[in-house]
Design an enzyme around this catalytic site. Sequence first.
Site, mmCIF file in Angstrom:
data_model
loop_
_atom_site.group_PDB
_atom_site.id
_atom_site.type_symbol
_atom_site.label_atom_id
_atom_site.label_comp_id
_atom_site.label_asym_id
_atom_site.label_seq_id
_atom_site.Cartn_x
_atom_site.Cartn_y
_atom_site.Cartn_z
ATOM 1 N N ASP A 1 67.737 -4.815 53.915
ATOM 2 C CA ASP A 1 67.966 -2.761 53.907
ATOM 3 C C ASP A 1 67.463 -2.549 52.495
ATOM 4 O O ASP A 1 67.681 -3.570 52.129
ATOM 5 C CB ASP A 1 69.013 -2.412 54.777
ATOM 6 C CG ASP A 1 69.400 -1.341 55.265
ATOM 7 O OD1 ASP A 1 68.363 -0.581 55.080
ATOM 8 O OD2 ASP A 1 70.776 -1.563 55.178
ATOM 9 N N HIS A 2 66.925 -1.111 52.727
ATOM 10 C CA HIS A 2 66.677 -1.506 51.645
ATOM 11 C C HIS A 2 68.256 -0.809 50.843
ATOM 12 O O HIS A 2 69.240 0.307 51.408
ATOM 13 C CB HIS A 2 65.740 0.042 51.556
ATOM 14 C CG HIS A 2 64.415 0.000 51.504
ATOM 15 N ND1 HIS A 2 63.637 0.667 53.002
ATOM 16 C CD2 HIS A 2 63.759 -1.251 50.996
ATOM 17 C CE1 HIS A 2 62.503 0.441 52.040
ATOM 18 N NE2 HIS A 2 62.633 -1.206 51.668
ATOM 19 N N TRP B 1 69.451 3.244 55.055
ATOM 20 C CA TRP B 1 69.746 2.752 56.602
ATOM 21 C C TRP B 1 68.280 2.519 56.956
ATOM 22 O O TRP B 1 67.691 3.115 58.128
ATOM 23 C CB TRP B 1 69.796 4.558 57.144
ATOM 24 C CG TRP B 1 70.898 5.226 56.452
ATOM 25 C CD1 TRP B 1 71.928 4.318 57.338
ATOM 26 C CD2 TRP B 1 71.405 6.436 56.203
ATOM 27 N NE1 TRP B 1 73.337 4.984 56.231
ATOM 28 C CE2 TRP B 1 72.491 5.954 56.297
ATOM 29 C CE3 TRP B 1 70.651 7.403 55.645
ATOM 30 C CZ2 TRP B 1 72.996 7.578 55.384
ATOM 31 C CZ3 TRP B 1 71.209 8.064 54.800
ATOM 32 C CH2 TRP B 1 72.192 8.565 55.066
ATOM 33 N N HIS B 2 67.524 0.971 56.501
ATOM 34 C CA HIS B 2 66.380 0.944 56.825
ATOM 35 C C HIS B 2 66.713 -0.824 57.104
ATOM 36 O O HIS B 2 65.719 -1.989 57.329
ATOM 37 C CB HIS B 2 65.518 0.783 55.992
ATOM 38 C CG HIS B 2 65.065 1.887 55.091
ATOM 39 N ND1 HIS B 2 64.612 2.070 54.266
ATOM 40 C CD2 HIS B 2 64.889 3.468 55.879
ATOM 41 C CE1 HIS B 2 63.898 3.806 54.744
ATOM 42 N NE2 HIS B 2 65.008 4.314 55.260
ATOM 43 N N GLN B 3 67.258 -0.993 58.229
ATOM 44 C CA GLN B 3 67.548 -2.150 58.596
ATOM 45 C C GLN B 3 66.915 -3.054 59.662
ATOM 46 O O GLN B 3 66.293 -2.350 60.427
ATOM 47 C CB GLN B 3 69.511 -2.540 59.397
ATOM 48 C CG GLN B 3 70.413 -2.356 58.221
ATOM 49 C CD GLN B 3 71.304 -2.382 59.398
ATOM 50 O OE1 GLN B 3 72.122 -3.256 59.085
ATOM 51 N NE2 GLN B 3 72.052 -1.292 60.179
#
Length: 521
Positions: free
Chosen positions: A306-307, A456-458
């Site tokens: 994630d980021h 929110w980039h899982q």
Amino acid sequence: MTVDMDGSDVHGRYDFIVCGTGPSGSVVAARLAENPQVRVLLIEAGGSDDVSEVMNPAQWPLNLGSERDWAFFAQPNSHLNGRAIPLNMGKVLGGGSSINVCVWARGHRNDWEHYAAEAGDKGWGYESVLGIYRRIEDWQGIPDPLRRGVGGPVHVQSAAKPQPIARAMVEAAQSLGLPAFESPNGEMMEGRGGVAINDLIIKDGRRSSIFRSYVYPLMGQPNLTVLTRTLVSRLIFQGKAVVGVEAIEGSTTRRYMAEHEVILSLGAIQTPKVLMQSGIGPAQELQRHGIPVLQHLPGVGRNHQDHVSFGCIFEYREPQPIGHGGSEATLYWKSDAGLARPDMFHCQVEFPVPSAETAALGVPEHGWTMFAGLAHPKSRGLLLLSGPDVDDPIRIEANTLSHPDDLRMAFANIELCRELGNAPVFDTLVKGEVLPGKLSPQAMKAYVRNSAVTYWHQCCTAKMGRDSMSVVNGRLKVYGVDRLRLADASILPDVTSGNTMAPCVVIGERAAEMIKADYRI
């Protein structure tokens, strides 16, 4: 689980069942349903997207924690001073593309070159993917026939009339020697990076989600069925072939059968959970919960990425308007020109966004945030089951900042943000820096651990590749299992340089191409 194909408990038969209406699942379902002879079932756990919080881009924060959010939390993490950070994900028609900040970011050229190498398939490489982007975009900006497309299903335009603070961020980056571009896509992401006003999926002031772009125009077709508020619980097998899904609608469990394939597009958390609870995953993890092992795949639920970002907050001299949901400018940059891909990913937000912990340090009523983000963090997490049943929550061990290089890069990213935010170009708009301010090394380390939040980039929890930890091959087929593909961010070998929505559309397009070729439809 084996089912009698003629059993009375079967509630529908389709050629393909697509699970999840996020950016990948919507594309797969729509592309297959374009053929009127192909029967497609599309299943969504959430409800309708026809609400103002979704359709009005400015209201996206109101979706967080609502019924349109899975509202996942990572487990408490010692590297974040024991914090358990929220990991919001869309649970609504359109998935993340219905609750996100509408940013269209394609990823860097070398993201796609890396994926092609991992898959052993040039179809995942940049030239191939560039062709897909040209096909799917309806670009509203300056024509660029090499890199941009027009007439496609996805309306993409630069943020219209961006606010002064967004323009100032671009000018501040230029004053530090970073190049500015008309768009953060195309040429900017073929080299070292730069700064630009965001590309957004906003049309006439309304969100144009991937579901609205692809599926909604086909909703009247008799060969496409869309179920909402229906939770996919397990896959149904005959031997090692997937023949359908078990799904829960209210208090009723139903079974839907697929003549050809099931495609899981449930996202980087739910896709691995359904796989594991269906018997596909690390044998030891499944056996721990009494789940019979159908296929041992140790990579399911591993490689979680994630980021991560850290908010730098500045106070306005006077209140400023907020445009397009508040995110209108972005920066990608390689701290070392020799890197293959940008390691810095900064997102501008036109209001103050502290973490719960840093809010206690004092936040201005009116201000803006520069998120100092790591484009390619080295920390890796994993997903663990808490039980064998659909109601048993997944455990997300995100392990954010567990790799020491991520802490080092956090310092470098924050330093760049502070330098940007204190540039003279902001003097007429900004009173000064509020957080973090000039801190000692130890105090800055504490600030990093307390301010870390997700973009929110899982992704990456069922990765594509050819090693022992890979879950799908280059054609997105699950190893050792027939008639099952994955198409969502879980298949990425590692996180893209930037927001994941646009790459997920490409994943959906690639999956649909492969399925059509395999079945000649």
